[in-house]
Write an enzyme that holds these catalytic residues in place. Structure first.
Site, PDB file in Angstrom:
ATOM      1  N   LYS A   1      44.582  -0.541 -29.439  1.00 32.58           N
ATOM      2  CA  LYS A   1      45.662  -0.449 -28.454  1.00 32.58           C
ATOM      3  C   LYS A   1      46.265  -1.823 -28.168  1.00 32.58           C
ATOM      4  CE  LYS A   1      46.200   3.857 -27.053  1.00 32.58           C
ATOM      5  NZ  LYS A   1      47.515   4.534 -27.094  1.00 32.58           N
TER       6      LYS A   1
ATOM      7  N   SER B   1      51.667   0.719  -6.963  1.00 30.44           N
ATOM      8  CA  SER B   1      51.272   1.896  -6.192  1.00 30.44           C
ATOM      9  C   SER B   1      52.017   3.115  -6.738  1.00 30.44           C
ATOM     10  CB  SER B   1      51.580   1.663  -4.714  1.00 30.44           C
ATOM     11  OG  SER B   1      51.202   2.777  -3.934  1.00 30.44           O
TER      12      SER B   1
ATOM     13  N   LYS C   1      45.991   5.637  -4.912  1.00 26.59           N
ATOM     14  CA  LYS C   1      47.211   4.877  -4.672  1.00 26.59           C
ATOM     15  C   LYS C   1      47.428   4.622  -3.182  1.00 26.59           C
ATOM     16  CE  LYS C   1      48.278   4.243  -8.926  1.00 26.59           C
ATOM     17  NZ  LYS C   1      48.247   2.881  -9.522  1.00 26.59           N
TER      18      LYS C   1
ATOM     19  N   THR D   1      46.210  -6.488 -22.106  1.00 27.14           N
ATOM     20  CA  THR D   1      44.886  -5.912 -21.862  1.00 27.14           C
ATOM     21  C   THR D   1      44.869  -4.443 -22.244  1.00 27.14           C
ATOM     22  OG1 THR D   1      45.151  -5.059 -19.601  1.00 27.14           O
ATOM     23  CG2 THR D   1      44.729  -7.416 -19.829  1.00 27.14           C
TER      24      THR D   1
ATOM     25  N   TYR E   1      43.721  10.833  -7.668  1.00 30.00           N
ATOM     26  CA  TYR E   1      44.707   9.854  -8.143  1.00 30.00           C
ATOM     27  C   TYR E   1      45.610   9.410  -6.999  1.00 30.00           C
ATOM     28  CZ  TYR E   1      48.584   7.653 -10.511  1.00 30.00           C
ATOM     29  OH  TYR E   1      49.544   6.741 -10.885  1.00 30.00           O
TER      30      TYR E   1
ATOM     31  N   SER F   1      55.692   9.339 -18.349  1.00 26.37           N
ATOM     32  CA  SER F   1      54.426   8.663 -18.590  1.00 26.37           C
ATOM     33  C   SER F   1      53.670   9.390 -19.680  1.00 26.37           C
ATOM     34  CB  SER F   1      53.596   8.639 -17.299  1.00 26.37           C
ATOM     35  OG  SER F   1      52.280   8.216 -17.555  1.00 26.37           O
TER      36      SER F   1
ATOM     37  N   LEU G   1      54.833   2.028 -18.720  1.00 24.60           N
ATOM     38  CA  LEU G   1      55.199   1.078 -17.670  1.00 24.60           C
ATOM     39  C   LEU G   1      54.739  -0.325 -18.018  1.00 24.60           C
ATOM     40  CD1 LEU G   1      56.488   0.612 -14.908  1.00 24.60           C
ATOM     41  CD2 LEU G   1      54.254   1.116 -13.873  1.00 24.60           C
TER      42      LEU G   1
END
Length: 346
Positions: free
Chosen positions: A48, A183, A210, A42, A206, A241, A19
């Site tokens: 990475k 979210s 959210k 970031t 998790y 994902s 994403l």
């Protein structure tokens, strides 16, 4: 000549995720070609960061070559489960930048322990759409704390980014900056107990984090508006994902993908599957195609044509959540008042 001082500055947390990458490239595509852009990447690790920058550069070269000389890259190393790391990131940004135009809060850390395969099979057989929309078979560890003695998922996904915003608020306020909180489709009220705001006793930490994102947005966006900062709440729908791949093999991965397409074909508007479509709502909100008082979602037709959905949110408890977070901010301001560390290593 460096673009850092004068360009449009966009900071995306978690840029190395599917994403995060797609938010970056969609934003670069949609910002006016007349603008110089500084994209701040970031991650928690330097490899990475380098990988993300190379991937985005490759995309620019292949898809938007006209932007090749309009984009400059920068990076910060930040771990939102480490308050000193957050402070270091703030310090570095404050030394280098006079303003930040866009901040995408794309924090999505879980403490997954695996999959209850028996429950997964039962759910898929009973209702395949629900099974890949609101799954209950993903196992999450309970009671995981950070080294700062806070709930790990609470700190990674909500409080850490909120404290970061608190520290860089003056940079966002300079040129009417925008904050976009990412979210989830699964941020239902049932996943959050007000007796466990740090999610240490929650088996769905998790999803609870959210839900906290939703409530924190509604408890803070009006006050941020007074500083000249616009804050938006979005969700990316359901897409592929990388965060859960470790629990899948080639067969279960493609089985999941097949169920995603089946759910979309049967009428689910949120099975975007593509990270590019998932990034539609975040970038659209940043560019003024959303309202602050509503949650904007990435959606698509059964044939993959993207569109935006606009959703009402139950805001019960938003003021209490904002009050709790602001109290915690003051506590950490006091703890960190004499500690400034620069993360950038020569």
């Amino acid at each position: 000549m460096s673009l850092i001082k004068d360009s449009t500055v966009a900071l995306i947390t978690g840029t190395s995720s599917n994403l995060g990458f797609n938010i970056a490239v969609r934003l670069l595509e949609q910002l006016p070609s007349s603008r110089d852009i500084t994209l701040i990447v970031t991650s928690r690790t330097l490899p990475k960061v380098k990988e993300s920058i190379n991937d985005i550069k490759q995309y620019i070269h292949e898809k938007i070559p006209e932007k090749k000389n309009k984009v400059e890259f920068d990076y910060i190393l930040v771990d939102f489960t480490d308050m000193v790391s957050i402070l270091s990131a703030y310090y570095e940004l404050d030394q280098k930048y006079t303003h930040i135009d866009y901040l995408f809060v794309n924090a999505a850390q879980g403490v997954y322990g695996g999959i209850d395969w028996k429950a997964a099979c039962v759910e898929v057989l009973q209702n395949p759409i629900d099974a890949v929309t609101s799954p209950t078979y993903k196992l999450q560890r309970i009671g995981v704390e950070s080294n700062d003695n806070m709930g790990l998922v609470f700190q990674a996904n909500v409080f850490g980014p909120y404290y970061f915003i608190h520290k860089i608020k003056h940079l966002l306020a300079k040129d009417h900056g925008k904050i976009i909180w990412i979210s989830s489709l699964m941020s239902h009220p049932k996943y959050l107990s007000f007796n466990d705001l740090q999610l240490l006793r929650s088996p769905e930490s998790y999803e609870g984090s959210k839900r906290l994102v939703d409530l924190l947005h509604y408890g803070t966006y009006k006050n941020l508006k007074k500083f000249g900062i616009d804050q938006y709440l979005v969700h990316p729908g359901i897409f592929t994902s990388f965060s859960f791949y470790q629990f899948l093999n080639v067969f279960t991965y493609y089985g999941m993908l097949m169920l995603f397409y089946l759910a979309r074909f049967l009428g689910s508007p949120y099975h975007n599957i593509s990270g590019y479509i998932a990034a539609n709502a975040p970038v659209s909100a940043a560019l003024g195609k959303s309202k602050q008082a509503i949650k904007t979602g990435s959606a698509c037709t059964r044939f993959g044509k993207e569109y935006l959905s606009y959703e009402e949110v139950d805001t019960t408890g938003s003021e209490d959540v904002a009050s709790y977070f602001n109290k915690l901010v003051k506590e950490w301001d006091e703890k960190l008042k004499d500690q400034i560390v620069n993360t950038r290593q020569p």
